[in-house]
Design an enzyme around this catalytic site. Sequence first.
Site, PDB file in Angstrom:
ATOM      1  N   GLY A 129       0.338  -1.187   0.148  1.00  0.00           N
ATOM      2  CA  GLY A 129      -0.146  -0.048  -0.218  1.00  0.00           C
ATOM      3  C   GLY A 129       1.068   1.155   0.014  1.00  0.00           C
ATOM      4  N   SER A 132       6.012   4.890  -4.266  1.00  0.00           N
ATOM      5  CA  SER A 132       6.275   6.206  -4.875  1.00  0.00           C
ATOM      6  C   SER A 132       5.895   6.580  -3.279  1.00  0.00           C
ATOM      7  CB  SER A 132       5.765   6.705  -5.579  1.00  0.00           C
ATOM      8  OG  SER A 132       6.297   6.152  -6.847  1.00  0.00           O
ATOM      9  N   PHE A 158       8.251  -6.342  -3.749  1.00  0.00           N
ATOM     10  CA  PHE A 158       8.778  -6.148  -4.830  1.00  0.00           C
ATOM     11  C   PHE A 158      10.441  -5.539  -4.279  1.00  0.00           C
ATOM     12  CE2 PHE A 158       4.787  -4.474  -6.244  1.00  0.00           C
ATOM     13  CZ  PHE A 158       4.859  -4.734  -7.494  1.00  0.00           C
ATOM     14  N   GLU A 247      20.025   6.540  -7.021  1.00  0.00           N
ATOM     15  CA  GLU A 247      19.745   4.876  -7.773  1.00  0.00           C
ATOM     16  C   GLU A 247      18.981   5.361  -8.994  1.00  0.00           C
ATOM     17  OE1 GLU A 247      15.293   1.647  -6.723  1.00  0.00           O
ATOM     18  OE2 GLU A 247      15.803   4.300  -5.298  1.00  0.00           O
ATOM     19  N   GLN A 284      14.395   1.651 -47.773  1.00  0.00           N
ATOM     20  CA  GLN A 284      14.671   2.917 -46.590  1.00  0.00           C
ATOM     21  C   GLN A 284      14.143   3.055 -45.057  1.00  0.00           C
ATOM     22  OE1 GLN A 284      12.238   6.992 -47.985  1.00  0.00           O
ATOM     23  NE2 GLN A 284      14.039   6.974 -48.448  1.00  0.00           N
TER      24      GLN A 284
END
Length: 384
Positions: A129, A132, A158, A247, A284
């Site tokens: 939850g 970022s 993660f 990072e 091309q």
Amino acid sequence: MQRTVFDEDHEAFRSVLREFIATEVVPVYGEWESAGCVPREFYRKLGKLGILGLGIPEEYGGAGETGFRFNAVIAEECARAGVTFGGASAHLALPATFVKYTTEEQKRRWLPGFVSGELMTAIAITEPGAGSDVAGIQTTAEPSADGKHLVLNGVKAFVSGGAQADLVLVTCRTPGSEQDDRRGGLSLIAVDAHAPGVTVSAEQATIGLRSSDIVEMTFTDVRVPVTDVVGEQGKAFACLADIFPQERLGIAVGSYAHAAAAVRFATEYVQERTAFGKPVAAFQNTKFTLADCKARVDALQAVVDRALEAFDAGQLTAEEAASAKLYCAPAAARIVDACLQLHGGYGYTTEYPIARLYADIRASQIFGGTNEIMRTIVAKSMGL
């Protein structure tokens, strides 16, 4: 245009690394992807090669590098071969944190193993939850009755390299949080990944980065010695603010490396593949597409090289790192997509490395703070 960001030492390192990747990684990389992780012994090989100790002071067995250029060489050479070092990428992002925020006792306890690969590390910030929005973290660490431990409870998502990590830096909420300051009360603690109460779930199935053991970790009444708090308790946000620029620089560098590799793969493919009786390179559309991609890669390289120089000079700001990531990540994704298109149907198969680059590059706009967050940071720096 000749690059000036690398010197003879970097190029010598590149030569050794390229051979190492060709012999130790490429032949078995498919097996690593199927397994969802790299063999633990591989980390020890990285340690012997000196890769894991680049940013660690010499007194603890490292190379004492304070810049990011050797890391950039690693990113470029891995992308060039269409591979990664699995969970080691998370480990390689943490030397600055361990050097700056740990005590002398902690350094002597952890850093030699960090350098050799005997002690692999990961960092656990994101939660189901809270991504970022770092200030929204809910994982808690409460003092034990004897005052010698913090009792950790929560779930982290993660966690790159989490399945094989021995020590995990966990961002958690400790007593002292002010109600009007969501950042207050956040602490960073080093958790023994093998301690009672630590549970590593099955690998989180991601569409890319298949050799990285990206997992969810659950902490249930895990007793962590107070001596394993990293930095000042309740002041983790300042530590994380130091981590994020490097990072994000790493993501920008990796994005450029993926784009450059994609152009190389596509150029080789269209010269070998024939259609309507002639090489695909003769059309091309192919020439113009690759010319556009090459020009965009040159632009990415300019941004990355300037950022590398600023970082090594101690001048790369958080806003500039965010800007580099914001530009490089989506631009590289578009280049990789165009190069995959030139492979036709084979580009959509795992037979060719372009498919791996295509799946891996998508994470660059999410990891390290989404690009939406990067826009917020850059806009704020503009006074908006």
